[in-house]
Design an enzyme around this catalytic site. Structure first.
Site, PDB file in Angstrom:
ATOM      1  N   CYS A   2       1.060  -1.169  -0.023  1.00 55.08           N
ATOM      2  CA  CYS A   2       0.033   0.041   0.052  1.00 55.08           C
ATOM      3  C   CYS A   2       0.981   1.245   0.079  1.00 55.08           C
ATOM      4  O   CYS A   2       2.005   1.260   0.701  1.00 55.08           O
ATOM      5  CB  CYS A   2      -0.996   0.046   1.137  1.00 55.08           C
ATOM      6  SG  CYS A   2      -1.954  -1.336   1.446  1.00 55.08           S
ATOM      7  N   ARG A  27       3.093   0.153  -5.230  1.00 53.62           N
ATOM      8  CA  ARG A  27       3.078  -0.457  -3.755  1.00 53.62           C
ATOM      9  C   ARG A  27       1.777  -1.210  -3.787  1.00 53.62           C
ATOM     10  O   ARG A  27       1.389  -1.797  -2.765  1.00 53.62           O
ATOM     11  CB  ARG A  27       3.370   0.701  -2.768  1.00 53.62           C
ATOM     12  CG  ARG A  27       4.341   1.235  -2.892  1.00 53.62           C
ATOM     13  CD  ARG A  27       4.449   2.319  -1.742  1.00 53.62           C
ATOM     14  NE  ARG A  27       4.441   1.515  -0.519  1.00 53.62           N
ATOM     15  CZ  ARG A  27       5.480   1.052   0.003  1.00 53.62           C
ATOM     16  NH1 ARG A  27       6.655   1.274  -0.389  1.00 53.62           N
ATOM     17  NH2 ARG A  27       5.575   0.397   1.137  1.00 53.62           N
ATOM     18  N   TRP A  76      -3.107  -2.488  -1.730  1.00 57.78           N
ATOM     19  CA  TRP A  76      -2.926  -3.795  -2.205  1.00 57.78           C
ATOM     20  C   TRP A  76      -3.440  -4.604  -0.781  1.00 57.78           C
ATOM     21  O   TRP A  76      -3.111  -4.659   0.115  1.00 57.78           O
ATOM     22  CB  TRP A  76      -1.388  -4.185  -2.107  1.00 57.78           C
ATOM     23  CG  TRP A  76      -0.976  -5.506  -2.527  1.00 57.78           C
ATOM     24  CD1 TRP A  76      -0.736  -6.007  -3.873  1.00 57.78           C
ATOM     25  CD2 TRP A  76      -0.833  -6.526  -1.791  1.00 57.78           C
ATOM     26  NE1 TRP A  76      -0.525  -7.120  -3.982  1.00 57.78           N
ATOM     27  CE2 TRP A  76      -0.525  -7.855  -2.566  1.00 57.78           C
ATOM     28  CE3 TRP A  76      -0.951  -6.912  -0.494  1.00 57.78           C
ATOM     29  CZ2 TRP A  76      -0.183  -9.078  -2.379  1.00 57.78           C
ATOM     30  CZ3 TRP A  76      -0.401  -8.306   0.024  1.00 57.78           C
ATOM     31  CH2 TRP A  76      -0.196  -9.315  -1.090  1.00 57.78           C
ATOM     32  N   ASN A 102      -0.588   1.701   6.042  1.00 53.79           N
ATOM     33  CA  ASN A 102      -0.093   0.703   5.188  1.00 53.79           C
ATOM     34  C   ASN A 102       0.523  -0.372   6.342  1.00 53.79           C
ATOM     35  O   ASN A 102       1.249   0.080   7.291  1.00 53.79           O
ATOM     36  CB  ASN A 102       1.023   1.187   4.478  1.00 53.79           C
ATOM     37  CG  ASN A 102       2.152   0.347   3.797  1.00 53.79           C
ATOM     38  OD1 ASN A 102       1.709  -0.729   3.883  1.00 53.79           O
ATOM     39  ND2 ASN A 102       3.302   0.769   3.808  1.00 53.79           N
ATOM     40  N   GLY A 103       0.152  -1.655   6.202  1.00 56.04           N
ATOM     41  CA  GLY A 103       0.703  -2.729   7.101  1.00 56.04           C
ATOM     42  C   GLY A 103      -0.389  -3.563   7.565  1.00 56.04           C
ATOM     43  O   GLY A 103      -1.339  -3.812   7.003  1.00 56.04           O
ATOM     44  N   GLU A 493      14.528 -17.434 -12.728  1.00 52.28           N
ATOM     45  CA  GLU A 493      14.444 -15.874 -12.843  1.00 52.28           C
ATOM     46  C   GLU A 493      13.773 -15.658 -14.341  1.00 52.28           C
ATOM     47  O   GLU A 493      12.553 -14.958 -14.195  1.00 52.28           O
ATOM     48  CB  GLU A 493      15.596 -15.329 -12.809  1.00 52.28           C
ATOM     49  CG  GLU A 493      15.364 -13.754 -13.266  1.00 52.28           C
ATOM     50  CD  GLU A 493      14.733 -13.024 -11.863  1.00 52.28           C
ATOM     51  OE1 GLU A 493      14.056 -13.715 -11.043  1.00 52.28           O
ATOM     52  OE2 GLU A 493      14.490 -11.840 -12.195  1.00 52.28           O
ATOM     53  N   LYS A 497       9.959 -14.270 -14.464  1.00 49.43           N
ATOM     54  CA  LYS A 497       9.430 -12.940 -15.088  1.00 49.43           C
ATOM     55  C   LYS A 497       8.382 -13.347 -16.190  1.00 49.43           C
ATOM     56  O   LYS A 497       7.483 -12.430 -16.042  1.00 49.43           O
ATOM     57  CB  LYS A 497      10.723 -12.608 -15.985  1.00 49.43           C
ATOM     58  CG  LYS A 497      11.958 -11.886 -15.578  1.00 49.43           C
ATOM     59  CD  LYS A 497      11.861 -10.529 -14.800  1.00 49.43           C
ATOM     60  CE  LYS A 497      11.341 -10.880 -13.473  1.00 49.43           C
ATOM     61  NZ  LYS A 497      11.803 -10.651 -12.439  1.00 49.43           N
ATOM     62  N   GLU A 500       4.890 -13.864 -14.078  1.00 50.87           N
ATOM     63  CA  GLU A 500       4.453 -12.797 -13.221  1.00 50.87           C
ATOM     64  C   GLU A 500       3.825 -11.490 -14.017  1.00 50.87           C
ATOM     65  O   GLU A 500       2.843 -10.789 -13.542  1.00 50.87           O
ATOM     66  CB  GLU A 500       5.286 -12.117 -12.259  1.00 50.87           C
ATOM     67  CG  GLU A 500       6.478 -11.277 -12.715  1.00 50.87           C
ATOM     68  CD  GLU A 500       7.628 -11.008 -11.814  1.00 50.87           C
ATOM     69  OE1 GLU A 500       7.146 -10.763 -10.604  1.00 50.87           O
ATOM     70  OE2 GLU A 500       8.808 -10.859 -11.968  1.00 50.87           O
ATOM     71  N   HIS A 516      13.705 -36.461 -14.703  1.00 51.69           N
ATOM     72  CA  HIS A 516      12.956 -36.961 -13.640  1.00 51.69           C
ATOM     73  C   HIS A 516      11.599 -36.442 -13.205  1.00 51.69           C
ATOM     74  O   HIS A 516      11.113 -36.544 -12.260  1.00 51.69           O
ATOM     75  CB  HIS A 516      13.849 -36.569 -12.235  1.00 51.69           C
ATOM     76  CG  HIS A 516      15.519 -37.215 -12.551  1.00 51.69           C
ATOM     77  ND1 HIS A 516      15.705 -38.471 -12.013  1.00 51.69           N
ATOM     78  CD2 HIS A 516      16.391 -36.406 -12.695  1.00 51.69           C
ATOM     79  CE1 HIS A 516      16.962 -38.645 -12.352  1.00 51.69           C
ATOM     80  NE2 HIS A 516      17.363 -37.493 -12.729  1.00 51.69           N
ATOM     81  N   LYS A 615       5.281  -3.819  -5.807  1.00 51.72           N
ATOM     82  CA  LYS A 615       6.510  -3.755  -5.956  1.00 51.72           C
ATOM     83  C   LYS A 615       7.373  -4.360  -4.703  1.00 51.72           C
ATOM     84  O   LYS A 615       8.387  -4.883  -4.585  1.00 51.72           O
ATOM     85  CB  LYS A 615       7.111  -2.503  -6.345  1.00 51.72           C
ATOM     86  CG  LYS A 615       8.517  -2.170  -6.594  1.00 51.72           C
ATOM     87  CD  LYS A 615       9.047  -2.959  -8.048  1.00 51.72           C
ATOM     88  CE  LYS A 615      10.541  -2.684  -8.028  1.00 51.72           C
ATOM     89  NZ  LYS A 615      10.808  -3.791  -8.756  1.00 51.72           N
TER      90      LYS A 615
HETATM   91  C1  F6R Z   1       9.867 -10.455  -9.169  1.00 52.72           C
HETATM   92  C2  F6R Z   1       9.955  -9.605  -7.876  1.00 52.72           C
HETATM   93  C3  F6R Z   1       9.929  -9.828  -6.428  1.00 52.72           C
HETATM   94  C4  F6R Z   1      10.732  -9.445  -5.578  1.00 52.72           C
HETATM   95  C5  F6R Z   1      10.743  -9.883  -4.128  1.00 52.72           C
HETATM   96  C6  F6R Z   1      11.619  -9.363  -3.108  1.00 52.72           C
HETATM   97  O1  F6R Z   1      10.107  -9.728 -10.241  1.00 52.72           O
HETATM   98  O2  F6R Z   1      10.251  -8.519  -8.142  1.00 52.72           O
HETATM   99  O3  F6R Z   1       9.916 -11.436  -6.644  1.00 52.72           O
HETATM  100  O4  F6R Z   1      12.299  -9.789  -6.085  1.00 52.72           O
HETATM  101  O5  F6R Z   1       9.437  -9.294  -3.847  1.00 52.72           O
HETATM  102  O6  F6R Z   1      11.669  -7.988  -3.075  1.00 52.72           O
HETATM  103  P1  F6R Z   1      12.901  -7.206  -2.732  1.00 52.72           P
HETATM  104  O7  F6R Z   1      14.081  -7.697  -3.542  1.00 52.72           O
HETATM  105  O8  F6R Z   1      12.421  -5.839  -2.716  1.00 52.72           O
HETATM  106  O9  F6R Z   1      13.209  -7.826  -1.145  1.00 52.72           O
END
Ligand code: F6R
Length: 620
Positions: A2, A27, A76, A102-103, A493, A497, A500, A516, A615
């Site tokens: 949030c 956020r 969020w 927020n929280g 990774e 990508k 998501e 396997h 994010k």
């Molecule tokens: C994927 C992504 C998330 C963050 C994860 C950790 O693209 O961005 O998986 O990597 O939420 O976030 P941080 O690095 O900010 O602790």
């Protein structure tokens, strides 16, 4: 998660609030709301959906948003579905107190029961509405000032918060408080800006105060800010810092999405990560890696018995790459842990262990809690963060910033390669301290590291080719990503990508593990992205490719430019420059980021704001 925003000053609050909320949408963006105060009245508008939806609703409903004090929120969802009622701000039963939060309030249920017994009613399912009513209850029962009621209430709750609250009968005061979730205050002579991060107010002021955990600020129009400790009301001296953010870094410029901009920024961001840290000493032609956080803790690193790296998501994938590098160059055993798992299983930590926490935002709740637990158990905690001054950065014993610049797209890209760059520097440096790394290998890798930005720049030229491949596969339901050794985490990774931002299911596996189980998924409709560069696994990967082709799978192979063998075996090749195995993730990830981006864009997805994500994950 949030985003929270607020303004108190002499200008109209609404333009700052609405534009600020747009900048905080990374956020969370499932619902939003704004309240603006004028004399003893306020206007409030809330809606399910983005801040643009809110703006539309305010315009169409002709809501009067005039006033020089206001608060806003972009959500969020945690407690309660995203809808107009659960959206913030929340209003107390008497309609007098208006609050954003927020929280998560963990003991909200117990408090709600007490409030219900005392005649309070609730419109929403949120923990925030419980908190604002608790404040009201304590205020009215005891005839306390708002300030005192907030302080007493916050001492009663368990959880994390950053809040801003206003009493409609005293709208010249906003009270903000923080525990766990971030809050930054922009300060001008006659106005204050409140925000989850400083980006919304950098156009207005460079003076920032980052509230620390357990602090509350009483902000009054035309008065000096009053900073207090929540626990005992002790008066504190506000330490105001100067912001150093460049505006261009937070604008999309010519790019359709921030994610694309951030992918293209990687030559520059890696240069910034390396700046001042990889130094060539001209006389001896020696290359020195200089990182304050390591230099000043040399003995801790030399004597480390074991390293545990803790992170979430993409940062966890970078940690797995770090495991390969650190074990190889330092000969120290390394474990990689999901932060959320680490903290709940009473981990065994020795005082000679090093814990490395990796986080782009520096605010991820699980990583922050794991860090605190490791510190409690006496470990030395080293942080790798991107956001300067973030909670994780402030709580570690020592650390290093990745300096990738603000990352706004929800999917991590440039922060991931910056984390890998730091891990390479760290592994080389400790290996050198311990004299366990071969001197020529050290020198060669340092030299090659200097050329990485140029190599990424050249790799980015394949974007058009990747777009063509994306047009062939954007309708499929499943992707497999394979890699070996240090490129296995890159496969993970790459698959993260894709899923998501395009919502296409994708799995990452070590290539040899395919037989396997996952090979059962292979048929003529399944694209398999395979990292097949010329490293020590090359021949084995060719065998894996044959196995897939025998089952009619479609292969997109990431190969070295000069490779001619794999080209003959697969459906599509994406060529990348030659690179040492140890540094290869910095290059092999680039086509996978572009592939995910292009597919999501062709599918018409909102690449920067994928559904259900945010994010910065500041809830556990
Ligand atoms: C994927 C992504 C998330 C963050 C994860 C950790 O693209 O961005 O998986 O990597 O939420 O976030 P941080 O690095 O900010 O602790």
């Amino acid at each position: 998660m949030c985003g929270i925003i607020g303004y108190i000053g002499y200008k109209e609050a609404y333009p700052f609030l609405v534009n600020g909320l747009k900048k905080l949408e990374y956020r969370g963006y499932d619902s939003s709301g704004i309240a603006v105060f004028c004399e003893n009245k306020y206007s409030i508008c809330k809606t399910k959906g983005s801040v643009s939806e809110l703006e539309k609703k305010i315009f169409l409903s002709n809501t009067n948003m005039k006033g020089t004090v206001g608060i806003g929120h972009t959500r969020w969802a945690t407690h309660g579905i995203p809808d107009d009622i659960n959206a913030h701000p929340h209003v107390s039963n008497s309609n007098e107190l208006i609050m954003i939060h927020n929280g998560i309030i963990e003991n909200y249920h117990a408090i709600k029961i007490i409030l219900l017994e005392n005649g309070f009613t609730f419109k929403s399912e949120t923990d925030t509405e419980v908190l604002v009513n608790l404040i009201e209850y304590i205020k009215k029962e005891n005839k306390f000032s708002l300030e005192k009621a907030v302080r007493i209430s916050l001492n009663e709750i368990i959880g994390a918060y950053s809040i801003a609250i206003i009493d409609k009968y005293n709208p010249e005061t906003i009270i903000v408080a923080k525990l766990g979730s971030p809050i930054a205050l922009g300060i001008n002579e006659k106005e204050f800006f409140i925000s989850s991060d400083p980006i919304p107010f950098i156009n207005y002021t460079k003076n920032v105060l980052y509230l620390k955990d357990g602090e509350m600020a009483i902000i009054k129009k035309n008065k000096k800010l009053d900073l207090r400790k929540i626990i005992d009301n002790h008066k504190l001296n506000p330490i105001i810092e100067k912001l150093k953010i460049n505006l261009k870094e937070i604008e999309k410029g010519k790019y359709k999405y921030f994610m694309l901009k951030e992918i293209y920024e990687q030559p520059k961001s890696i240069l910034n990560t390396l700046r001042g840290r990889l130094l060539i000493q001209n006389k001896k032609k020696e290359i020195i890696i200089s990182i304050d956080g390591i230099d000043s803790n040399k003995n801790v690193f030399i004597n480390a018995k074991c390293i545990t790296i803790i992170a979430c998501g993409s940062s966890w994938h970078a940690s797995l790459i770090g495991e390969y590098l650190l074990e190889k160059f330092t000969r120290i055993p390394v474990e990689v842990e999901y932060a959320s798992e680490f903290r709940y299983r009473n981990p065994i930590i020795d005082k000679k262990d090093i814990i490395i926490v990796i986080s782009q935002s520096g605010e991820t709740a699980d990583t922050l809690s794991a860090l605190k637990l490791a510190k409690e158990k006496g470990a030395f905690v080293f942080g790798i963060c991107n956001v300067v001054g973030s909670s994780i950065a402030r709580n570690v014993n020592a650390g290093v910033y990745t300096h990738a610049g603000p990352e706004i797209g929800v999917a991590s890209t440039k922060s991931f390669t910056a984390q890998i760059t730091v891990l390479i520097l760290l592994a080389l440096k400790i290996g050198k301290y311990k004299s366990v790394i071969d001197k020529t290998l050290y020198k060669n890798l340092c030299r090659e590291l200097i050329c990485i930005p140029k190599k990424i720049y050249n790799t980015l030229k394949i974007d058009k080719h990747i777009k063509k491949i994306s047009h062939i596969y954007y309708k499929v339901n499943n992707f497999l990503y394979l890699g070996r050794g240090i490129n296995f985490p890159v496969a993970l990774e790459g698959s993260l990508k894709l899923k998501e931002i395009s919502y296409i299911h994708a799995e990452g596996y070590p290539a040899a593990e395919m037989k396997h189980g996952p090979i059962a998924l292979v048929d003529e409709k399944t694209p398999i992205v395979i990292i097949a560069i010329k490293d020590r696994y090359y021949e084995k990967i060719i065998a894996n490719i044959q196995e897939i082709k025998a089952r009619k799978g479609k292969i997109i192979a990431i190969i070295n430019e000069e490779d001619i063998q794999i080209r003959m075996l697969v459906d599509h090749v994406i060529k990348i420059p030659k690179i040492s195995e140890e540094l290869s993730p910095l290059i092999t990830i680039i086509p996978l980021q572009l592939l995910a981006y292009q597919i999501a864009d062709i599918c018409g997805k909102n690449v920067d704001k994928p559904r259900n994500l945010a994010k910065s994950v500041t809830v556990e």
